[in-house]
Every structure is written in C-alpha cells, then in structure tokens.
Design a protein around this motif. Structure first.
Motif, mmCIF file in Angstrom:
data_model
loop_
_atom_site.group_PDB
_atom_site.id
_atom_site.type_symbol
_atom_site.label_atom_id
_atom_site.label_comp_id
_atom_site.label_asym_id
_atom_site.label_seq_id
_atom_site.Cartn_x
_atom_site.Cartn_y
_atom_site.Cartn_z
ATOM 1 N N ASN A 223 5.294 4.482 -1.426
ATOM 2 C CA ASN A 223 4.596 3.456 -2.196
ATOM 3 C C ASN A 223 5.232 2.099 -1.964
ATOM 4 O O ASN A 223 6.356 2.004 -1.454
ATOM 5 C CB ASN A 223 4.648 3.802 -3.682
ATOM 6 C CG ASN A 223 3.981 5.116 -4.011
ATOM 7 O OD1 ASN A 223 2.995 5.503 -3.387
ATOM 8 N ND2 ASN A 223 4.510 5.823 -4.995
ATOM 9 N N SER A 224 4.523 1.069 -2.348
ATOM 10 C CA SER A 224 5.021 -0.311 -2.203
ATOM 11 C C SER A 224 5.563 -0.551 -0.803
ATOM 12 O O SER A 224 6.659 -1.093 -0.623
ATOM 13 C CB SER A 224 6.105 -0.586 -3.255
ATOM 14 O OG SER A 224 5.614 -0.382 -4.557
ATOM 15 N N GLY B 280 0.806 -1.211 0.000
ATOM 16 C CA GLY B 280 0.000 0.000 0.000
ATOM 17 C C GLY B 280 0.841 1.263 0.000
ATOM 18 O O GLY B 280 2.080 1.207 -0.069
ATOM 19 N N SER B 281 0.152 2.398 0.094
ATOM 20 C CA SER B 281 0.808 3.696 0.027
ATOM 21 C C SER B 281 0.330 4.607 1.150
ATOM 22 O O SER B 281 -0.803 4.481 1.627
ATOM 23 C CB SER B 281 0.501 4.379 -1.316
ATOM 24 O OG SER B 281 0.998 3.629 -2.398
ATOM 25 N N LEU B 282 1.197 5.507 1.527
ATOM 26 C CA LEU B 282 0.855 6.573 2.461
ATOM 27 C C LEU B 282 1.598 7.826 2.034
ATOM 28 O O LEU B 282 2.680 7.749 1.421
ATOM 29 C CB LEU B 282 1.259 6.228 3.897
ATOM 30 C CG LEU B 282 0.375 5.243 4.662
ATOM 31 C CD1 LEU B 282 1.040 4.875 5.984
ATOM 32 C CD2 LEU B 282 -1.007 5.812 4.910
ATOM 33 N N ARG B 283 1.041 8.972 2.405
ATOM 34 C CA ARG B 283 1.684 10.248 2.114
ATOM 35 C C ARG B 283 1.814 11.024 3.412
ATOM 36 O O ARG B 283 0.797 11.334 4.056
ATOM 37 C CB ARG B 283 0.854 11.045 1.105
ATOM 38 C CG ARG B 283 1.491 12.347 0.654
ATOM 39 C CD ARG B 283 0.602 12.998 -0.414
ATOM 40 N NE ARG B 283 1.104 14.280 -0.879
ATOM 41 C CZ ARG B 283 1.997 14.409 -1.851
ATOM 42 N NH1 ARG B 283 2.490 13.353 -2.454
ATOM 43 N NH2 ARG B 283 2.397 15.618 -2.226
ATOM 44 N N LEU B 284 3.042 11.298 3.789
ATOM 45 C CA LEU B 284 3.317 12.061 4.996
ATOM 46 C C LEU B 284 3.547 13.524 4.635
ATOM 47 O O LEU B 284 4.131 13.826 3.588
ATOM 48 C CB LEU B 284 4.550 11.525 5.715
ATOM 49 C CG LEU B 284 4.561 10.029 6.046
ATOM 50 C CD1 LEU B 284 5.823 9.692 6.849
ATOM 51 C CD2 LEU B 284 3.317 9.612 6.791
ATOM 52 N N SER B 285 3.133 14.404 5.516
ATOM 53 C CA SER B 285 3.336 15.833 5.314
ATOM 54 C C SER B 285 4.065 16.436 6.499
ATOM 55 O O SER B 285 3.867 16.000 7.641
ATOM 56 C CB SER B 285 1.995 16.550 5.135
ATOM 57 O OG SER B 285 1.359 16.140 3.959
ATOM 58 N N VAL C 140 15.909 8.670 6.056
ATOM 59 C CA VAL C 140 15.045 8.115 5.018
ATOM 60 C C VAL C 140 15.198 8.890 3.712
ATOM 61 O O VAL C 140 15.466 8.315 2.666
ATOM 62 C CB VAL C 140 13.570 8.139 5.467
ATOM 63 C CG1 VAL C 140 12.658 7.667 4.338
ATOM 64 C CG2 VAL C 140 13.369 7.290 6.711
ATOM 65 N N ALA C 141 15.019 10.202 3.764
ATOM 66 C CA ALA C 141 15.042 11.010 2.542
ATOM 67 C C ALA C 141 15.255 12.466 2.897
ATOM 68 O O ALA C 141 14.965 12.888 4.024
ATOM 69 C CB ALA C 141 13.733 10.853 1.772
ATOM 70 N N ASP D 159 19.070 3.795 0.712
ATOM 71 C CA ASP D 159 18.995 2.694 -0.254
ATOM 72 C C ASP D 159 17.742 1.851 -0.047
ATOM 73 O O ASP D 159 17.170 1.339 -1.003
ATOM 74 C CB ASP D 159 20.240 1.814 -0.129
ATOM 75 C CG ASP D 159 21.494 2.492 -0.661
ATOM 76 O OD1 ASP D 159 22.601 2.022 -0.324
ATOM 77 O OD2 ASP D 159 21.369 3.494 -1.405
ATOM 78 N N SER D 160 17.319 1.721 1.193
ATOM 79 C CA SER D 160 16.187 0.851 1.514
ATOM 80 C C SER D 160 14.859 1.367 0.956
ATOM 81 O O SER D 160 13.900 0.598 0.867
ATOM 82 C CB SER D 160 16.068 0.678 3.024
ATOM 83 O OG SER D 160 15.909 1.942 3.650
ATOM 84 N N VAL D 161 14.790 2.636 0.580
ATOM 85 C CA VAL D 161 13.528 3.197 0.094
ATOM 86 C C VAL D 161 13.618 3.705 -1.340
ATOM 87 O O VAL D 161 12.600 4.139 -1.899
ATOM 88 C CB VAL D 161 13.017 4.326 1.017
ATOM 89 C CG1 VAL D 161 12.934 3.849 2.458
ATOM 90 C CG2 VAL D 161 13.882 5.569 0.905
ATOM 91 N N LYS D 162 14.786 3.647 -1.934
ATOM 92 C CA LYS D 162 14.944 4.137 -3.308
ATOM 93 C C LYS D 162 14.001 3.401 -4.250
ATOM 94 O O LYS D 162 13.857 2.181 -4.178
ATOM 95 C CB LYS D 162 16.395 3.949 -3.770
ATOM 96 C CG LYS D 162 17.329 5.022 -3.278
ATOM 97 C CD LYS D 162 18.745 4.789 -3.802
ATOM 98 C CE LYS D 162 19.695 5.834 -3.261
ATOM 99 N NZ LYS D 162 21.105 5.578 -3.667
ATOM 100 N N GLY D 163 13.369 4.163 -5.123
ATOM 101 C CA GLY D 163 12.443 3.574 -6.080
ATOM 102 C C GLY D 163 11.040 3.393 -5.538
ATOM 103 O O GLY D 163 10.114 3.110 -6.299
ATOM 104 N N ARG D 164 10.868 3.530 -4.231
ATOM 105 C CA ARG D 164 9.536 3.370 -3.625
ATOM 106 C C ARG D 164 9.017 4.664 -3.021
ATOM 107 O O ARG D 164 7.815 4.918 -3.014
ATOM 108 C CB ARG D 164 9.592 2.294 -2.533
ATOM 109 C CG ARG D 164 10.014 0.934 -3.027
ATOM 110 C CD ARG D 164 9.862 -0.140 -1.946
ATOM 111 N NE ARG D 164 10.708 0.106 -0.796
ATOM 112 C CZ ARG D 164 10.231 0.250 0.447
ATOM 113 N NH1 ARG D 164 8.938 0.183 0.690
ATOM 114 N NH2 ARG D 164 11.070 0.454 1.455
#
Length: 121
Positions: free
Chosen positions: A84-85, A16-21, A48-49, A62-67
């Motif tokens: 995502n994912s 699933g997906s979530l969007r944090l603000s 994380v980013a 690296d653990s979240v790249k592409g997602r």
C-alpha cells in the motif's frame, strides 16, 4: 522439484496498491520462512519482507514498514505481499524466496521468476 511462481505485479500511480502472490509446488510452506526481495535497475537485490509460516511472525525492511504486509495461506500453499501507499522508489522486480534465514534475512536457495512493479509519480 521446488518451483515458486510470483504474480501480481503491474503499474500503478504513487499512493496506489498492489498485491503480490507466491505459490509453491513441490514443497509446502507450512513450516518455512518465505520472503520477498526486490531489485531495482542498477541496484543490488534487497530484502523486503519475510514470514515464518508456522508462527506467522513477520519482519520488514525499514523502507516498507507500515506500508507493506505479508501473509500466508497454508491451505493454498501461498504467501502474499500487500503493498500500500506505493512510492516511485518501490519500482523494482520483486522475487519470492523460500527457506531464507529468519534472523540473518539471507536468501534461501529457491527463487520465483520475479514480477515487475512499476510506480509512477
């Protein structure tokens, strides 16, 4: 006084997906490095980013790249993390951070209160 407010966490199933603000008061994001960190139970807080809000440059663990993607809306003074994912290992409390090191990825002095993300398998 600078205040960051994190929001958008929740519970989702794997995939699933979530969007944090992250919204700021007392400072603008217009020329800053804003990032997200996370802390899972029993683990250290980890990067994380990040986004450089003037240039839009980004960097990801690296653990979240592409997602995961990170974006900014300078008019709203807001930074968002689109996840995502999602995987169960993404489960953690996520924290927004302001004035972090662009190259060092070390956190700056300002933190949001954190928002819980739980991903079930």
């Amino acid at each position: 006084q600078v205040q960051l407010v994190d929001s958008g966490g929740g519970k989702v199933q794997a995939g699933g997906s979530l969007r944090l603000s992250c919204a700021a008061s007392g400072r603008t994001f217009s020329n800053s490095v804003v990032g997200w960190f996370r802390q899972a139970p029993g683990k250290d807080r980890e990067f994380v980013a990040l986004i450089a809000t003037r240039t839009g440059g980004t960097n990801f663990a690296d653990s979240v790249k592409g997602r995961f993607t990170i974006s900014r809306d300078n008019a709203k003074n807001e930074v968002c993390l689109q996840m995502n994912s999602l995987k169960p290992e993404d489960t953690a409390v996520y924290y927004c951070n302001l004035d972090m090191g662009l190259l060092t990825k070390r956190p700056g002095p300002y933190w949001g209160q954190g928002t819980q993300v739980t991903v079930s398998s």
